[in-house]
Design a protein around this motif. Structure first.
Motif, mmCIF file in Angstrom:
data_model
loop_
_atom_site.group_PDB
_atom_site.id
_atom_site.type_symbol
_atom_site.label_atom_id
_atom_site.label_comp_id
_atom_site.label_asym_id
_atom_site.label_seq_id
_atom_site.Cartn_x
_atom_site.Cartn_y
_atom_site.Cartn_z
ATOM 1 N N SER B 32 -19.527 -11.812 -8.516
ATOM 2 C CA SER B 32 -20.210 -12.059 -9.787
ATOM 3 C C SER B 32 -19.228 -12.611 -10.805
ATOM 4 O O SER B 32 -18.008 -12.565 -10.621
ATOM 5 C CB SER B 32 -20.837 -10.769 -10.322
ATOM 6 N N ASN B 43 -19.731 -0.203 -18.883
ATOM 7 C CA ASN B 43 -20.810 -1.125 -18.521
ATOM 8 C C ASN B 43 -20.801 -2.437 -19.294
ATOM 9 O O ASN B 43 -21.821 -3.110 -19.391
ATOM 10 C CB ASN B 43 -22.167 -0.417 -18.635
ATOM 11 N N VAL B 46 -20.123 -5.875 -16.586
ATOM 12 C CA VAL B 46 -21.130 -5.742 -15.541
ATOM 13 C C VAL B 46 -22.105 -6.916 -15.629
ATOM 14 O O VAL B 46 -22.707 -7.141 -16.682
ATOM 15 C CB VAL B 46 -21.909 -4.416 -15.691
ATOM 16 N N ALA B 47 -22.218 -7.659 -14.539
ATOM 17 C CA ALA B 47 -23.242 -8.704 -14.454
ATOM 18 C C ALA B 47 -24.477 -8.076 -13.816
ATOM 19 O O ALA B 47 -24.393 -6.996 -13.209
ATOM 20 C CB ALA B 47 -22.735 -9.863 -13.609
ATOM 21 N N LEU B 48 -25.586 -8.751 -13.901
ATOM 22 C CA LEU B 48 -26.813 -8.180 -13.332
ATOM 23 C C LEU B 48 -26.693 -8.016 -11.821
ATOM 24 O O LEU B 48 -27.267 -7.112 -11.228
ATOM 25 C CB LEU B 48 -28.015 -9.054 -13.706
ATOM 26 N N ALA B 51 -25.063 -4.672 -11.087
ATOM 27 C CA ALA B 51 -25.976 -3.551 -11.283
ATOM 28 C C ALA B 51 -27.076 -3.569 -10.229
ATOM 29 O O ALA B 51 -27.966 -2.722 -10.227
ATOM 30 C CB ALA B 51 -26.580 -3.602 -12.685
ATOM 31 N N LEU B 53 -29.632 -5.482 -9.760
ATOM 32 C CA LEU B 53 -31.005 -5.638 -10.220
ATOM 33 C C LEU B 53 -31.744 -6.545 -9.228
ATOM 34 O O LEU B 53 -31.142 -7.410 -8.600
ATOM 35 C CB LEU B 53 -31.027 -6.201 -11.644
ATOM 36 N N ASP B 152 -20.149 4.469 -14.928
ATOM 37 C CA ASP B 152 -19.630 3.232 -15.518
ATOM 38 C C ASP B 152 -19.431 2.234 -14.372
ATOM 39 O O ASP B 152 -18.675 2.500 -13.442
ATOM 40 C CB ASP B 152 -18.294 3.548 -16.219
ATOM 41 N N LEU B 153 -20.100 1.104 -14.460
ATOM 42 C CA LEU B 153 -20.044 0.132 -13.354
ATOM 43 C C LEU B 153 -19.011 -0.981 -13.582
ATOM 44 O O LEU B 153 -19.028 -1.993 -12.884
ATOM 45 C CB LEU B 153 -21.434 -0.491 -13.135
#
Lengths: 95, 483
Positions: B32, B43, B46-48, B51, B53, B152-153
């Motif tokens: 990413s 967070n 963090v890109a989608l 996460a 998604l 926390d990602l």
């Protein structure tokens, strides 16, 4: 290959799925049938045949190492069932 | 010499294999465009995709691939032009995908090797099995709330290289030497910052024991996430001793995952899950196989910097340094560069002694990194020139150095300001000595009877010249006149 009731339970546990008692035997039968169907492929000799990953012979495309995403905690956390500041909050994972 | 353990029933050999996770130096994550910067607010990096998604797809970062290839070349490994990303499936709160993307069946780097240098001067070649690329996980914080864990990602999806050694290591000292050398090579290559406190490098340490002479491997335990060179050594030593005790008292070693507790200096069993892990690896259908061409690899190979082993050999040959000194100077790239800047066109052995002696000592004492040294390589070079040209004595030089370290001034400035220039001119030293001899006839008589008392005259000349007389010249003249 035949799938036993125990294998169904094990697969469900690994996938974190709840399977009702009365469904287990039925699922074992269905999964055995699916595997049996796929096992017909075993009749073909595939020695020296490379696995086919794409019919057009495509391989991975790569991107440049650039920062072009992130810094949007609100978007990331938008669907979080629970949060504390910018952390996701989840049921405690350790005692 | 390999370390062995003397048990009650005989001698035991320790067998160690290590899996080192090294965070790849890159701007963005493996799949990413989120930043890899350490220490950002939770967070934010963090890109989608990170996460997980729905609908998000991973796209491979070219620089991470290059870094893995570079690391492979640094350990003289075979580079696999064809590699594949697999899914390793497991559930954990800080792994939103429900799987880690890794490379099980076709890693990007194959077999290589690394030479470890032991303190007794011995070297051993340790085999490396493979290096593969994979995603790092996020961070869970368990102690902020009685009922919830915080996730926390930021680290989720940052590229890691997993570097797997063969079971070639034979003791805690070898295991720590392996980690030290690996870290040094990766830092030279610029593929990992090697910052162990921040978790950029951590090791899973596999330990087993067997009776000396046996060729069969014993049952091993794996101690996870050991994050310092010292802890690696302690892990091995504790774990090997524990296993010997278990075996000698008639028990069996359980194959299990353990944790190292730095506070107690011991390892302990992680609560074992009821079932063995079943990761159900399979090729990630979101990612096509990675096919590199030889030109890609060749371009990287043509750009590999001089590595520690070569640099050490060159320091020995070019500057006449001992293997030990050269080894100390090349361990960190910055140290080697600093030394070369000091030594260039100057007395290399003097330079080595000053860098490793006074400078390292002062930096250590002040708790300052070399990069922030108040004395630059040029400045230290200036001091060495002043010693080499006899402008100041070695004794005075230590005081000058201390002032340089404190004030950041150049050696020449300090020598001028404090009038420390050494007097080597025999005429003026002789004049001072003659005056002292004339004023102290009684001392002269005593010194003639007892040569040990000549020291008194050395002290007087030094005092008269403000400590600047060249001690060699003073001694020579006193011996002539009172001899």
């Amino acid at each position: 290959m035949s799938i036993t009731r125990e294998t169904v339970e094990q697969a469900a546990r690994l996938a974190r799925l709840t399977v009702a008692e009365e469904d287990k035997d039925r699922l074992a039968g269905e999964l055995s049938a699916i595997l049996g169907f796929v096992e017909q492929l075993d009749a073909i000799n595939t020695d020296d045949v490379e696995p086919l990953t794409s019919v057009v012979g495509a391989t991975a495309r790569m991107r440049k190492d650039a920062v072009n995403a992130g810094d949007y905690p609100e978007r990331v956390l938008a669907n979080a069932p629970d949060r504390v500041t910018d952390f996701y909050a989840v049921p405690k994972v350790v005692e | 010499m390999a370390q062995t353990i003397k048990g009650q029933t005989g001698e035991w050999e320790i067998v160690i294999g290590m899996e080192v996770h090294a965070q790849v130096l890159s701007e963005s994550k493996l799949f990413s465009g989120a930043s890899t910067t350490f220490g950002k607010a939770p967070n934010h990096n963090v890109a989608l995709v990170d996460a997980a998604l729905p609908g998000m797809l991973p796209v491979l970062n070219e620089e991470c691939v290059r870094q893995a290839v570079r690391s492979g070349l640094g350990i003289k490994a075979e580079i696999n032009l064809y590699s594949v990303f697999d899914r390793k499936n497991y559930f954990y709160a800080d792994l939103p995908q429900g799987y880690q993307i890794s490379q099980l069946y076709h890693p990007i780097v194959g077999e290589g090797e690394l030479t470890i240098d032991m303190e007794d001067g011995e070297s051993r070649v340790i085999g490396i099995e493979r290096i593969h690329l994979e995603q790092d996980a996020g961070k869970s914080i368990h102690d902020q709330d009685p009922h919830r864990s915080f996730i926390d990602l930021n680290r989720t999806g940052v590229a890691l290289m997993e570097i797997v050694s063969k079971p070639d290591l034979r003791g805690g000292d070898e295991a720590s030497a392996y980690m030290t050398k690996l870290r040094s090579i990766l830092r030279y290559l610029g593929t990992c910052d090697g910052n162990m406190e921040q978790g950029s490098m951590r090791a899973d340490v596999n330990v087993s024991v067997r009776p000396v002479g046996s060729t069969e491997l014993g049952t091993r335990t794996e101690t996870k996430n050991v994050n310092s060179v010292r802890f690696i050594r302690q892990t091995v030593e504790y774990e090997a001793r524990r296993q010997v005790e278990v075996l000698e008292s008639g028990g069996t070693v359980v194959q299990e995952t353990r944790l190292y507790d730095p506070a107690k200096g011991e390892t302990r069993s992680m609560r074992s899950k009821e079932e063995a892990h079943d990761y159900r690896y399979f090729p990630d259908p979101d990612l096509l196989p990675l096919q590199l061409d030889q030109a890609f690899v060749d371009a990287i190979a043509s750009d590999i910097p001089e590595l520690p082993d070569e640099k050490r050999a060159r320091f020995e040959a070019e500057y006449g340094l001992s293997t030990y000194d050269a080894g100390v100077l090349v361990a960190e790239k910055e140290t080697g560069d600093f030394f070369e800047a000091v030594a260039k066109g100057r007395d290399a052995k003097l330079a080595a002694n000053w860098v490793m002696g006074e400078l390292f000592g002062a930096l250590n004492k002040a708790g300052v990194e070399l990069a922030n040294s108040p004395v630059s390589a040029d400045a230290l070079g200036g001091l060495i020139e002043a010693i080499a040209s006899d402008t100041i004595s070695g004794r005075t030089a230590k005081d000058v150095f201390a002032t340089m370290f404190e004030t950041g001034k150049s050696a020449d400035t300090i020598i001028d300001e404090q009038g420390l220039k050494q007097i080597s001119d025999e005429g003026s030293i002789e004049a001072a000595l003659d005056e002292i001899i004339a004023a102290n006839p009684a001392q002269v008589e005593k010194a003639k009877e007892n040569p040990k008392l000549k020291g008194w005259f050395v002290g007087q000349v030094m005092k008269a010249t403000g400590g600047q007389a060249n001690p060699g010249v003073v001694n020579k003249l006193i011996n002539q006149k009172l001899g």
